[in-house]
Design a protein around this motif. Structure first.
Motif, short mmCIF file in Angstrom:
data_model
loop_
_atom_site.label_atom_id
_atom_site.label_comp_id
_atom_site.label_asym_id
_atom_site.label_seq_id
_atom_site.Cartn_x
_atom_site.Cartn_y
_atom_site.Cartn_z
N GLY A 166 24.55 44.98 46.61
CA GLY A 166 25.13 46.09 45.85
C GLY A 166 26.47 45.75 45.22
O GLY A 166 26.68 45.98 44.02
N PRO A 167 27.42 45.21 46.01
CA PRO A 167 28.71 44.84 45.40
C PRO A 167 28.57 43.78 44.31
O PRO A 167 29.29 43.82 43.31
CB PRO A 167 29.53 44.31 46.57
CG PRO A 167 28.95 44.94 47.76
CD PRO A 167 27.49 45.10 47.46
N GLY A 168 27.64 42.86 44.48
CA GLY A 168 27.46 41.84 43.45
C GLY A 168 27.00 42.43 42.13
O GLY A 168 27.50 42.09 41.06
N ILE A 169 26.05 43.34 42.21
CA ILE A 169 25.56 44.01 41.00
C ILE A 169 26.66 44.88 40.40
O ILE A 169 26.90 44.88 39.18
CB ILE A 169 24.31 44.84 41.32
CG1 ILE A 169 23.14 43.92 41.69
CG2 ILE A 169 23.93 45.74 40.14
CD1 ILE A 169 21.93 44.64 42.23
N GLY A 170 27.37 45.62 41.26
CA GLY A 170 28.44 46.49 40.77
C GLY A 170 29.57 45.72 40.10
O GLY A 170 30.10 46.14 39.08
N GLN A 171 29.93 44.58 40.67
CA GLN A 171 31.00 43.78 40.07
C GLN A 171 30.56 43.19 38.74
O GLN A 171 31.36 43.08 37.80
CB GLN A 171 31.43 42.69 41.03
CG GLN A 171 32.21 43.21 42.19
CD GLN A 171 32.58 42.12 43.18
OE1 GLN A 171 32.18 40.97 43.05
NE2 GLN A 171 33.36 42.50 44.17
N GLY A 172 29.31 42.81 38.64
CA GLY A 172 28.80 42.29 37.37
C GLY A 172 28.83 43.35 36.28
O GLY A 172 29.21 43.08 35.13
N ILE A 173 28.42 44.55 36.63
CA ILE A 173 28.44 45.65 35.66
C ILE A 173 29.88 45.99 35.26
O ILE A 173 30.18 46.21 34.08
CB ILE A 173 27.72 46.88 36.24
CG1 ILE A 173 26.22 46.60 36.36
CG2 ILE A 173 27.96 48.12 35.38
CD1 ILE A 173 25.44 47.65 37.11
N MET A 228 39.81 47.27 36.15
CA MET A 228 38.57 46.59 36.49
C MET A 228 38.71 45.79 37.79
O MET A 228 37.85 45.84 38.66
CB MET A 228 38.13 45.66 35.36
CG MET A 228 36.83 44.93 35.65
SD MET A 228 36.48 43.61 34.48
CE MET A 228 37.73 42.42 34.92
N LEU A 229 39.80 45.06 37.92
CA LEU A 229 40.00 44.25 39.12
C LEU A 229 40.18 45.12 40.36
O LEU A 229 39.71 44.77 41.45
CB LEU A 229 41.18 43.31 38.93
CG LEU A 229 40.95 42.18 37.94
CD1 LEU A 229 42.21 41.36 37.77
CD2 LEU A 229 39.80 41.30 38.38
N LEU A 230 40.84 46.25 40.23
CA LEU A 230 40.97 47.18 41.35
C LEU A 230 39.60 47.72 41.77
O LEU A 230 39.28 47.79 42.96
CB LEU A 230 41.91 48.33 40.99
CG LEU A 230 42.11 49.37 42.09
CD1 LEU A 230 42.81 48.77 43.29
CD2 LEU A 230 42.88 50.55 41.55
N GLY A 231 38.80 48.08 40.80
CA GLY A 231 37.45 48.56 41.10
C GLY A 231 36.59 47.49 41.75
O GLY A 231 35.80 47.77 42.66
N GLN A 232 36.73 46.25 41.31
CA GLN A 232 35.96 45.17 41.92
C GLN A 232 36.41 44.89 43.34
O GLN A 232 35.59 44.59 44.21
CB GLN A 232 36.06 43.90 41.07
CG GLN A 232 35.26 44.00 39.80
CD GLN A 232 35.23 42.69 39.05
OE1 GLN A 232 36.00 41.78 39.31
NE2 GLN A 232 34.33 42.59 38.10
N ALA A 233 37.69 45.01 43.60
CA ALA A 233 38.19 44.81 44.97
C ALA A 233 37.66 45.89 45.90
O ALA A 233 37.28 45.61 47.04
CB ALA A 233 39.71 44.81 44.97
N VAL A 234 37.60 47.12 45.43
CA VAL A 234 37.07 48.22 46.24
C VAL A 234 35.58 48.01 46.49
O VAL A 234 35.08 48.23 47.59
CB VAL A 234 37.35 49.58 45.57
CG1 VAL A 234 36.60 50.69 46.25
CG2 VAL A 234 38.84 49.86 45.56
#
Length: 88
Positions: free
Chosen positions: A27-34, A57-63
């Motif tokens: 899930g995080p991998g797909i979410g970070q790609g999107i 974007m980077l804050l969202g990817q960290a979460v």
């Protein structure tokens, strides 16, 4: 046929649980790609807002990554520091 011991059963189910916990990394991998795709698209449309877009974007990817890390921690606990084996 050999008998299945309680400890063997707990270890088997712990291994299955650890495998399912590691699947939580999908899930995080797909979410970070999107998120990266939408971030690149937004910068392409408005290059002047690059700093704001990138930081959000980077804050969202960290979460999003914390979910995968929690799954990894649960898998490691189940495999190597299983608290259920001592209860038998």
């Amino acid at each position: 046929m050999s008998q299945i011991t309680n400890e063997g059963l707990v270890l088997a189910f712990s291994a299955i649980g650890a495998g399912l916990a590691v699947i939580a990394g999908i899930g995080p991998g797909i979410g970070q790609g999107i998120a990266a795709a939408y971030g690149a698209s937004a910068v392409g449309r408005n290059p002047g807002a690059r700093g704001d877009i990138m930081s959000t974007m980077l804050l969202g990817q960290a979460v999003a990554e914390t979910t995968g890390l929690y799954g990894l921690v649960v898998a490691m606990i189940l495999m190597f520091a299983n608290p259920l084996v001592g209860k038998l």
